[in-house]
Design a protein around this motif. Structure first.
Motif, mmCIF file in Angstrom:
data_model
loop_
_atom_site.group_PDB
_atom_site.id
_atom_site.type_symbol
_atom_site.label_atom_id
_atom_site.label_comp_id
_atom_site.label_asym_id
_atom_site.label_seq_id
_atom_site.Cartn_x
_atom_site.Cartn_y
_atom_site.Cartn_z
ATOM 1 N N GLY A 110 4.919 3.966 -8.191
ATOM 2 C CA GLY A 110 3.679 3.207 -8.070
ATOM 3 C C GLY A 110 3.353 2.869 -6.636
ATOM 4 N N GLU A 111 2.415 1.940 -6.483
ATOM 5 C CA GLU A 111 1.968 1.491 -5.166
ATOM 6 C C GLU A 111 2.401 0.053 -4.957
ATOM 7 O OE1 GLU A 111 -2.182 0.473 -2.830
ATOM 8 O OE2 GLU A 111 -2.221 1.998 -4.396
ATOM 9 N N ILE A 112 2.995 -0.227 -3.798
ATOM 10 C CA ILE A 112 3.423 -1.581 -3.459
ATOM 11 C C ILE A 112 2.183 -2.458 -3.303
ATOM 12 C CG2 ILE A 112 4.621 -3.033 -1.775
ATOM 13 C CD1 ILE A 112 6.531 -1.077 -3.097
ATOM 14 N N THR A 113 2.129 -3.551 -4.075
ATOM 15 C CA THR A 113 1.003 -4.481 -3.955
ATOM 16 C C THR A 113 1.403 -5.760 -3.230
ATOM 17 O OG1 THR A 113 1.469 -5.409 -6.139
ATOM 18 C CG2 THR A 113 -0.127 -3.599 -6.030
ATOM 19 N N LYS A 141 6.348 -6.144 -5.579
ATOM 20 C CA LYS A 141 5.513 -6.010 -6.766
ATOM 21 C C LYS A 141 4.790 -4.671 -6.642
ATOM 22 C CE LYS A 141 4.915 -10.939 -7.544
ATOM 23 N NZ LYS A 141 5.668 -11.115 -8.753
ATOM 24 N N VAL A 142 4.648 -3.979 -7.775
ATOM 25 C CA VAL A 142 4.166 -2.602 -7.779
ATOM 26 C C VAL A 142 3.120 -2.412 -8.874
ATOM 27 C CG1 VAL A 142 4.884 -0.194 -8.138
ATOM 28 C CG2 VAL A 142 6.391 -1.780 -6.929
ATOM 29 N N GLY A 190 0.806 -1.220 0.000
ATOM 30 C CA GLY A 190 0.000 0.000 0.000
ATOM 31 C C GLY A 190 0.837 1.267 0.000
ATOM 32 N N ALA A 191 2.136 1.139 0.325
ATOM 33 C CA ALA A 191 3.007 2.318 0.309
ATOM 34 C C ALA A 191 3.162 2.811 -1.128
ATOM 35 C CB ALA A 191 4.378 1.970 0.896
#
Length: 130
Positions: free
Chosen positions: A77-80, A105-106, A50-51
């Protein structure tokens, strides 16, 4: 320790990070060169899922027997997802930097940034001392 390789299907950042691009998502890790320069990795501090991370900015830390180093984001991007196995087995970063040693993963926020990354021949040229 893995053999020196720079897979052609990856894109590379000048700070020795790689990105495997899959549509608007990417997997990040550090290159063979980076893990070799660090030496034996003993700890990996990942970001939280979420970061939001920004290209060219630190997003994680890798600690080796030699030093603590920031890991630089090759893309924004956002860390998934984070590679949870590395908290128990950080040596996977050395053993398999492009496979089991992946870091995060992003979900990419600006897929156009990919065009600013190097291909494998460009990255090898960056590493050559000429």
């Amino acid at each position: 320790m893995a053999d020196e390789t720079y897979p052609a299907n990856l894109r590379y950042h000048s700070e020795h990070d790689w990105a495997l691009i899959e549509d608007d998502e990417a997997t990040f890790g550090i290159t063979w060169y980076a893990q070799d320069a660090l030496g034996e990795v003993v700890f990996y501090e990942p970001p939280q899922p979420g970061a939001v991370i920004s290209k060219d900015q630190p997003y994680a830390e890798v600690e080796s027997v030699k030093a603590v180093s920031d890991v630089i984001a090759p893309l924004s991007g956002e860390i998934t997802a984070v590679n949870e196995e590395l908290s128990e087995s950080p040596e996977k970063i050395n053993e398999d930097p492009y496979g089991a040693g992946w870091l995060v993963k992003v979900k990419l926020s600006d897929p156009g940034e990919v065009d600013q990354l190097l291909d494998a021949p460009g990255y090898r040229e960056l590493l050559s001392p000429d």
